[in-house]
Motif scaffolding. Structure first.
Motif, mmCIF file in Angstrom:
data_model
loop_
_atom_site.group_PDB
_atom_site.id
_atom_site.type_symbol
_atom_site.label_atom_id
_atom_site.label_comp_id
_atom_site.label_asym_id
_atom_site.label_seq_id
_atom_site.Cartn_x
_atom_site.Cartn_y
_atom_site.Cartn_z
ATOM 1 N N PHE A 1 0.844 -1.189 0.000
ATOM 2 C CA PHE A 1 0.000 0.000 0.000
ATOM 3 C C PHE A 1 0.884 1.245 0.000
ATOM 4 C CE2 PHE A 1 -2.568 -3.345 1.853
ATOM 5 C CZ PHE A 1 -3.775 -3.186 1.185
ATOM 6 N N GLY A 2 0.453 2.262 -0.699
ATOM 7 C CA GLY A 2 1.263 3.468 -0.755
ATOM 8 C C GLY A 2 0.411 4.704 -0.966
ATOM 9 N N ILE A 3 1.004 5.854 -0.692
ATOM 10 C CA ILE A 3 0.378 7.148 -0.941
ATOM 11 C C ILE A 3 1.383 8.015 -1.694
ATOM 12 C CG2 ILE A 3 -0.570 9.256 0.082
ATOM 13 C CD1 ILE A 3 -1.482 7.608 2.448
ATOM 14 N N ALA A 4 0.959 8.570 -2.812
ATOM 15 C CA ALA A 4 1.799 9.481 -3.595
ATOM 16 C C ALA A 4 1.129 10.849 -3.585
ATOM 17 C CB ALA A 4 1.968 8.968 -5.024
ATOM 18 N N ASN A 5 1.506 11.678 -2.633
ATOM 19 C CA ASN A 5 0.915 13.013 -2.475
ATOM 20 C C ASN A 5 1.883 14.057 -3.031
ATOM 21 O OD1 ASN A 5 -0.682 15.152 -1.696
ATOM 22 N ND2 ASN A 5 0.123 15.212 0.373
ATOM 23 N N GLU A 6 1.490 14.684 -4.154
ATOM 24 C CA GLU A 6 2.349 15.641 -4.850
ATOM 25 C C GLU A 6 3.722 15.040 -5.161
ATOM 26 O OE1 GLU A 6 1.972 19.973 -4.148
ATOM 27 O OE2 GLU A 6 1.017 19.353 -2.276
ATOM 28 N N PHE A 7 3.693 13.809 -5.639
ATOM 29 C CA PHE A 7 4.919 13.123 -6.048
ATOM 30 C C PHE A 7 5.128 13.233 -7.552
ATOM 31 C CE2 PHE A 7 6.650 9.195 -7.913
ATOM 32 C CZ PHE A 7 7.943 9.264 -7.427
ATOM 33 N N PHE A 8 4.100 12.886 -8.333
ATOM 34 C CA PHE A 8 4.264 12.838 -9.786
ATOM 35 C C PHE A 8 4.490 14.222 -10.382
ATOM 36 C CE2 PHE A 8 2.257 8.710 -9.069
ATOM 37 C CZ PHE A 8 3.039 7.900 -9.867
ATOM 38 N N ASP A 9 3.965 15.275 -9.750
ATOM 39 C CA ASP A 9 4.152 16.615 -10.303
ATOM 40 C C ASP A 9 5.586 17.104 -10.172
ATOM 41 O OD1 ASP A 9 3.319 17.217 -7.288
ATOM 42 O OD2 ASP A 9 4.346 18.991 -8.035
ATOM 43 N N ALA A 10 6.374 16.458 -9.314
ATOM 44 C CA ALA A 10 7.765 16.876 -9.107
ATOM 45 C C ALA A 10 8.743 16.168 -10.038
ATOM 46 C CB ALA A 10 8.176 16.638 -7.659
ATOM 47 N N LEU A 11 8.264 15.195 -10.818
ATOM 48 C CA LEU A 11 9.143 14.497 -11.755
ATOM 49 C C LEU A 11 9.396 15.383 -12.976
ATOM 50 C CD1 LEU A 11 7.503 10.955 -11.611
ATOM 51 C CD2 LEU A 11 9.589 11.717 -10.455
ATOM 52 N N PRO A 12 10.537 15.226 -13.628
ATOM 53 C CA PRO A 12 10.865 16.107 -14.766
ATOM 54 C C PRO A 12 9.921 15.905 -15.942
ATOM 55 C CG PRO A 12 12.482 14.347 -14.550
ATOM 56 C CD PRO A 12 11.634 14.287 -13.326
ATOM 57 N N ALA A 13 9.499 17.007 -16.527
ATOM 58 C CA ALA A 13 8.607 16.971 -17.689
ATOM 59 C C ALA A 13 9.378 17.344 -18.950
ATOM 60 C CB ALA A 13 7.441 17.940 -17.486
ATOM 61 N N ALA A 14 8.919 16.822 -20.067
ATOM 62 C CA ALA A 14 9.469 17.176 -21.373
ATOM 63 C C ALA A 14 8.378 17.867 -22.166
ATOM 64 C CB ALA A 14 9.956 15.929 -22.106
ATOM 65 N N GLN A 15 8.749 18.885 -22.919
ATOM 66 C CA GLN A 15 7.779 19.615 -23.719
ATOM 67 C C GLN A 15 8.147 19.560 -25.194
ATOM 68 O OE1 GLN A 15 7.318 23.627 -22.244
ATOM 69 N NE2 GLN A 15 5.787 22.991 -20.760
ATOM 70 N N MET A 16 7.098 19.645 -26.023
ATOM 71 C CA MET A 16 7.270 19.762 -27.461
ATOM 72 C C MET A 16 6.396 20.910 -27.947
ATOM 73 S SD MET A 16 7.089 15.783 -28.594
ATOM 74 C CE MET A 16 5.473 15.668 -27.846
ATOM 75 N N VAL A 17 6.796 21.546 -29.013
ATOM 76 C CA VAL A 17 6.020 22.627 -29.608
ATOM 77 C C VAL A 17 5.749 22.274 -31.072
ATOM 78 C CG1 VAL A 17 8.115 23.942 -30.158
ATOM 79 C CG2 VAL A 17 5.893 25.114 -30.020
ATOM 80 N N PHE A 18 4.527 22.521 -31.516
ATOM 81 C CA PHE A 18 4.164 22.221 -32.899
ATOM 82 C C PHE A 18 4.576 23.393 -33.771
ATOM 83 C CE2 PHE A 18 1.233 21.270 -36.436
ATOM 84 C CZ PHE A 18 1.484 19.909 -36.567
ATOM 85 N N ASP A 19 5.487 23.119 -34.707
ATOM 86 C CA ASP A 19 6.067 24.192 -35.511
ATOM 87 C C ASP A 19 6.162 23.757 -36.967
ATOM 88 O OD1 ASP A 19 7.595 26.754 -35.844
ATOM 89 O OD2 ASP A 19 9.210 25.370 -36.349
ATOM 90 N N ASP A 20 5.524 24.510 -37.845
ATOM 91 C CA ASP A 20 5.591 24.261 -39.283
ATOM 92 C C ASP A 20 5.189 22.823 -39.618
ATOM 93 O OD1 ASP A 20 5.971 24.974 -41.917
ATOM 94 O OD2 ASP A 20 8.115 24.503 -41.908
ATOM 95 N N GLY A 21 4.094 22.373 -39.010
ATOM 96 C CA GLY A 21 3.530 21.070 -39.344
ATOM 97 C C GLY A 21 4.165 19.878 -38.675
ATOM 98 N N ALA A 22 5.053 20.086 -37.688
ATOM 99 C CA ALA A 22 5.711 18.959 -37.018
ATOM 100 C C ALA A 22 5.956 19.293 -35.548
ATOM 101 C CB ALA A 22 7.035 18.631 -37.708
ATOM 102 N N TRP A 23 5.984 18.248 -34.726
ATOM 103 C CA TRP A 23 6.340 18.422 -33.323
ATOM 104 C C TRP A 23 7.859 18.529 -33.195
ATOM 105 C CZ3 TRP A 23 2.979 19.802 -29.860
ATOM 106 C CH2 TRP A 23 1.639 19.415 -29.978
ATOM 107 N N ARG A 24 8.308 19.504 -32.445
ATOM 108 C CA ARG A 24 9.738 19.687 -32.192
ATOM 109 C C ARG A 24 9.986 19.784 -30.695
ATOM 110 N NH1 ARG A 24 12.507 20.764 -36.753
ATOM 111 N NH2 ARG A 24 11.276 21.291 -38.602
ATOM 112 N N HIS A 25 11.155 19.288 -30.283
ATOM 113 C CA HIS A 25 11.512 19.353 -28.875
ATOM 114 C C HIS A 25 11.634 20.812 -28.427
ATOM 115 C CE1 HIS A 25 12.216 15.059 -28.367
ATOM 116 N NE2 HIS A 25 12.830 15.065 -29.537
ATOM 117 N N ARG A 26 11.104 21.096 -27.271
ATOM 118 C CA ARG A 26 11.256 22.429 -26.672
ATOM 119 C C ARG A 26 12.383 22.334 -25.649
ATOM 120 N NH1 ARG A 26 6.700 25.958 -23.371
ATOM 121 N NH2 ARG A 26 7.127 27.973 -24.368
ATOM 122 N N LEU A 27 13.422 23.105 -25.859
ATOM 123 C CA LEU A 27 14.631 23.017 -25.054
ATOM 124 C C LEU A 27 14.885 24.330 -24.323
ATOM 125 C CD1 LEU A 27 16.871 21.325 -27.772
ATOM 126 C CD2 LEU A 27 15.450 20.194 -26.044
#
Length: 211
Positions: A1-27
């Motif tokens: 049994f476990g509790i994850a309280n505000e755990f997943f929001d602290a993990l690193p996120a990756a973003q992409m931006v849609f540019d000229d008809g394709a997804w590109r990494h946002r750095l």
């Protein structure tokens, strides 16, 4: 049994931006000598799950570590049984650009004080649900935190506690309940979900429509 309280929001996120008809990494890079977002190479192998067709400038957000950890937890539950209660702010679907920074309890610019502010993002509960299902388990919910707490008896418990509290303690108790359950505070943006082995039925607090 476990509790994850505000755990997943602290993990690193990756973003992409849609540019000229394709997804590109946002750095993160230098723009005019200052840290800021820059557009990187095409993300040809990634197709984010979005409810609408992407348009130029749209941002999608992924958290690969969240899905990986959810898979590990789900596989453990399928072998041993148990449950994991997840409470976090997020939505049932890709949150888009949800990266945020907080310093001294106030929102600040993401690049204003690198290393001196807390950075988090909204949790994609739909992605967690897919990871759980692919590993043979089930994610129940999410439901808004306020609704969940009321369904499991918070109002009755608070009324019981207030009967034995001094006036000042009673006011503090009511203020705390309002903070946890009010849609204007934590009641709506925070969600509750429950990771359980595969099966049917709804645990207490999760019966009714999902959010």
């Amino acid at each position: 049994f476990g509790i994850a309280n505000e755990f997943f929001d602290a993990l690193p996120a990756a973003q992409m931006v849609f540019d000229d008809g394709a997804w590109r990494h946002r750095l993160v890079g230098l723009r005019n000598g200052h840290l800021g977002f820059v557009t990187g190479a095409a993300a040809d192998d990634i197709d984010p799950d979005l409810p609408v067709a992407p348009t130029d400038g749209m941002v999608a957000e992924l958290c690969p570590q969240a899905s990986h950890i959810m898979s590990l937890l789900a596989r453990a539950l399928t072998r041993r049984g148990g449950a994991v209660l997840i409470v976090d702010y997020g939505r049932h679907g890709n949150p888009g650009d949800s990266l945020q920074a907080v310093a001294d309890h106030r929102p600040v610019d993401l690049f204003a004080a690198p290393g001196d502010s807390d950075i988090s993002h909204w949790v994609d509960f739909a992605a967690l649900g897919r990871a759980a299902s692919n590993a043979g388990a089930r994610l129940v919910g999410p439901v808004p935190q306020g609704r969940f707490l009321m369904r499991i008896g918070l109002a009755a418990r608070a009324e019981q506690a207030a009967q034995h509290a001094a006036p000042e303690e009673r006011r503090a108790l009511l203020a705390a309940i309002d903070r946890l359950t009010s849609p204007a505070q934590m009641g709506e943006v925070f969600k509750a979900a429950l990771l359980v082995p595969a099966g049917a039925g709804m645990p207490p607090g999760f019966d009714g429509d999902e959010a």
